[in-house]
Design an enzyme around this catalytic site. Structure first.
Site, PDB file in Angstrom:
ATOM      1  N   ASP A   8       0.808  -1.225   0.000  1.00 53.77           N
ATOM      2  CA  ASP A   8       0.000   0.000   0.000  1.00 53.77           C
ATOM      3  C   ASP A   8       0.837   1.269   0.000  1.00 53.77           C
ATOM      4  OD1 ASP A   8      -2.791  -1.159   0.249  1.00 53.77           O
ATOM      5  OD2 ASP A   8      -1.769  -2.158   1.892  1.00 53.77           O
ATOM      6  N   HIS A  83      -5.470  -1.210  -6.571  1.00 53.70           N
ATOM      7  CA  HIS A  83      -5.310   0.051  -7.305  1.00 53.70           C
ATOM      8  C   HIS A  83      -4.472  -0.083  -8.563  1.00 53.70           C
ATOM      9  CE1 HIS A  83      -7.088   3.244  -4.755  1.00 53.70           C
ATOM     10  NE2 HIS A  83      -7.092   2.244  -3.898  1.00 53.70           N
ATOM     11  N   HIS A 164      -3.396  -9.390  -1.282  1.00 53.16           N
ATOM     12  CA  HIS A 164      -3.810  -7.995  -1.092  1.00 53.16           C
ATOM     13  C   HIS A 164      -5.317  -7.998  -0.849  1.00 53.16           C
ATOM     14  CE1 HIS A 164      -3.445  -3.598  -1.640  1.00 53.16           C
ATOM     15  NE2 HIS A 164      -4.655  -3.687  -2.140  1.00 53.16           N
TER      16      HIS A 164
END
Ligand code: ATP
Ligand code: MG
Ligand code: MN
Lengths: 232, 502
Positions: A8, A83, A164
């Site tokens: 992250d 992301h 994740h």
């Protein structure tokens, strides 16, 4: 064996030039520590970048920083985050992999209805590394349901599982993600290298390092109190 | 249509018919009397001999047969003076397409026939339905599915009462299976025998095609894809203990002092910090009780920790209660595997969840948006203590008394209806009475039923597995049903959703 675990990092999350610089400095610093500490390899459990195709100036810096580690014959293992993954476009992660900068973990194939993730042995340390990539909207939770656990349990050695995905039990007040249960992770691993929860967590053998630094919204406040976090 | 008898006697409470020879009616069977304007549906509740001869002659004849002095039947089989008298209880009357409790009686010598499924067409399928089984006439199962309106049934509470092994759990499983077809109700269930989810190859709710959407399973040892049960002690309220462990007035007072002072850290502080205004003796026994309930130990450094895997002081599972309340609001069935945890542990968690749900629904009511919310139910199995003496102090008692106003209802499953206080039992709108050999249990249920079940005692005693009588404030008569075996209903295999991986 010594390794670093990050997640992250969300490079490119901020547009403020000052914060941008701080963000990259922190990332550089983290990698410098890795070299100083002479780690055998580095794990990045997703969301290295904030988007799948970030600003190229950021990529250039990242390559520069990472190359020092590579030249030192150390590997960087990465899974997609929520992301930096895109279901229908190339991700910068793929390009870094193609260029030999990182090793992507989380690839796999379906065999008899079960998902077998590719298992990689780190040459330096003999660590056995595998994992599951993130997808958008935590869709990777479906993959956990069909994970070939028996196959994974057949590997012997120091085993690392990268992912994740959030874990439901660890959810705190005000956190609203949909996650998996700790029992959805395959059993028998020595280190579960998690990402996605932006908090530093140690839960049995499950670890979330939390963000290194981020100029991204809510995290600013939390992270400000902490120093750079390289989990070794 | 075969005539089975003719009405010859009776009044508005019961009718007596002469049975046609060979008709062979049984207790509990439903029969129909077609009068000119009205149609009556009645139930056989008693069978007697009818003999129009002097009694002495009967005894003499019986003697000649068994003593073989003159071994030939004195009375031929078709002797019209010997027959069976069938006592019928009129259940409903259908008049101009409408049905109601009978307000008249059929003409004398009316013909009586067995019920057919067409006779039941007056029973309409409700909107948000819950399948209970097929209507039965005695032991004969009619091809007529019986549904109740789930909103009515759940909001006004339901009890399923039977002796062990008569099919209570099977019925609950069948009900939940149907509910999972539409996802219109949120149901919380503590599964003390772990029989609902369907572990391994056992059929269970996990095999429902909508299981991915509508089923949540929490367990200490869940299979992959299901939830690990973890609850942070910070999410437990003093109220969750009431009715589950016994507390003295002084102990309750002490708890509320800690609660006020330390908010959600009250259990932790209570376990390790003394307060000068609380007697040592009170604290000592309170710590023992709470310590046992949550398996709390004190580490060498004086920190409390939980030995059990479920509860903890580290805020693991801080959102479990919240998540489950969400799931219930969204029409899911939430099963908590209670088989591997102590009963009290399960009940504390159930209480915490229902307290959260109740709080939310109270808010919705205040905001005037309760009508847009789904009905929620909680299945309490073998929890007589909860519904018993201490009922007024915990969330379940609150649900029993006023849950109806907040769209929250109880589904109590029990072998021991007799220990439930009358005022609670009276508040339960639907009673599903299954087989029971215990007179005391039957009487308790019969006395507290919406309909007059005084003629059903013998019938209830003889109900077979899966058979029941549904007596409800929402039905005009006690409906005899048979609930099929769950495994037969769940035969259809779960569809495998396609998953793309790379
Ligand atoms: N409708 C039915 N038809 C045939 N068999 C049934 C039916 N319902 C239940 N059974 C069988 O009877 C047995 C007991 O059923 P079930 O577990 O539902 O009873 P129960 O009333 O819940 O018992 P307990 O009080 O022990 O919980 C089971 O083996 C089940 O398969
Ligand atoms: Mg049962
Ligand atoms: Mn993420």
């Amino acid at each position: 064996m010594k390794f670093a675990h990050m997640a992250d990092i969300h490079l490119g999350a901020t547009s403020d030039p000052k914060l941008k610089e701080l963000e990259m400095n922190t990332f550089r610093k983290a990698f410098e520590i890795c070299i100083e500490e002479d780690v055998d390899f580095i794990l990045i459990s997703g969301d290295l970048f904030h988007v799948n195709i970030p600003d190229l100036s950021i990529v250039k810096e990242v390559v520069k920083i990472m190359k020092k580690v590579i030249e030192n014959k150390r590997k960087i293992y990465v899974v997609y985050g929520s992301h930096d993954y895109s279901p229908n476009a190339v991700s910068i992660i793929d390009i870094l992999e193609e260029a030999g900068i990182i090793v992507r973990i989380g690839r796999g194939k379906i065999e008899k209805g079960l998902f077998r993730p590719e298992v990689i042995v780190d040459e330096r340390s003999n660590a056995i590394i595998t994992g599951i990539s993130a997808r958008k909207l935590s869709l990777e939770r479906e993959v956990f349901k069909i994970l070939d656990r028996e196959y994974l349990s057949s590997f012997k050695g120091y085993k690392i599982f990268m992912f994740h995905t959030a874990i439901d039990e660890l959810k705190r007040k005000g956190e609203y993600y949909e996650g998996i249960s700790s029992t959805d992770l395959p059993s028998g691993f020595d280190y579960y290298a998690g990402g996605h929860i932006h908090r530093r967590i140690e839960y049995g053998r499950i670890f979330y390092p939390g963000p290194l630094f981020t100029g991204w919204g809510v995290d600013l406040e939390n992270t400000a109190k902490e120093k750079e976090e390289v989990f070794i | 249509m075969t005539i089975v008898g003719s009405i010859v006697e009776g009044n508005s409470k019961y009718l007596i018919m002469r049975e046609r020879k060979g008709a062979d009616l049984e207790l509990g069977e439903l029969v129909v009397i077609d009068d000119e304007k009205r149609k009556y549906i009645c139930m056989v509740y008693n069978i007697e001999y009818g003999v129009l001869l002097e009694q002495g002659r009967l005894y003499t004849s019986a003697g000649t047969i068994i003593e073989k002095t003159n071994p030939k039947l004195e009375f031929p089989n078709d002797d019209l003076r010997i027959f069976r008298k069938i006592y019928l209880k009129p259940l409903i009357e259908i008049h101009n397409g409408k049905y109601r409790s009978p307000i008249s009686i059929p003409k004398l010598f009316s013909n009586v026939r067995r019920v057919e499924k067409e006779d039941l067409s007056f029973i309409k399928e409700p909107d948000t339905k819950v399948f209970l089984g097929k209507i039965r006439s005695g032991g004969r199962i009619l091809d007529f599915d019986y549904y109740m309106n789930g909103e009515e049934m759940i909001s006004h509470h339901t009890i399923i009462a039977a002796q062990t092994g008569r099919g209570k759990s099977n019925l609950v499983k069948v009900m939940l299976w149907e509910i999972m077809n539409h996802g219109k109700f949120g149901i919380l269930l503590l599964d003390i025998h772990n029989e609902y989810f369907g572990i391994g190859n056992n059929k269970g709710l996990k095999d429902h095609p909508n299981a991915d959407r509508y089923l949540l399973y929490y367990s200490k040892t869940p299979p992959p894809g299901h939830k690990k049960l973890k609850v942070s002690l910070t999410t437990i309220d003093p109220e969750d203990l009431f009715g589950i462990i016994e507390l003295t007035e002084a102990q309750r007072e002490a708890i509320s002092v800690y609660r006020r002072q330390y908010k959600e850290e009250w259990i932790k502080e209570l376990m390790c910090k003394d307060l000068s205004n609380i007697a040592q003796s009170t604290l000592r026994s309170l710590r023992r009780k709470i310590g046992n309930l949550f398996r709390i130990r004190i580490s060498d450094s004086g920190e409390p920790y939980c030995e059990d895997e479920i509860f903890n002081f580290e805020k693991i599972g801080e959102k479990t209660i919240f998540d489950i309340a969400n799931a219930l609001e969204n029409g899911k069935i939430v099963i908590i595997d209670g088989s591997s945890i102590p009963d009290e542990t399960g009940l504390v968690i159930m209480s915490a969840i229902m307290r959260e749900v109740f709080r939310r629904y109270e808010n919705y009511k205040d905001q005037g948006i309760l009508k847009d919310k789904l009905q929620i139910g909680v299945v309490l199995e073998e929890a007589p203590r909860i519904l018993g003496e201490l009922y007024d102090k915990n969330i379940f008692g609150r649900i029993a008394r006023e849950g109806r106003k907040f769209k929250i209802g109880l589904i109590a499953v029990t072998q021991m209806a007799s220990v439930i206080p009358d005022e609670i039992l009276a508040n339960i709108g639907t009673k599903i009475i299954m087989g029971n050999e215990m007179k005391k249990e039957r009487l308790k249920l019969i006395e507290n039923s919406p309909q007059d079940l005084s003629d059903y005692d013998y019938i209830i005693a003889g109900l077979e597995k899966g058979e029941s009588i549904v007596s409800s404030i929402f039905t005009k008569f006690p409906v005899p049903i048979y609930t099929p075996l769950f495994d037969d209903i769940a035969k259809s295999e779960k569809e495998k959703s396609e998953i793309v991986v790379f």
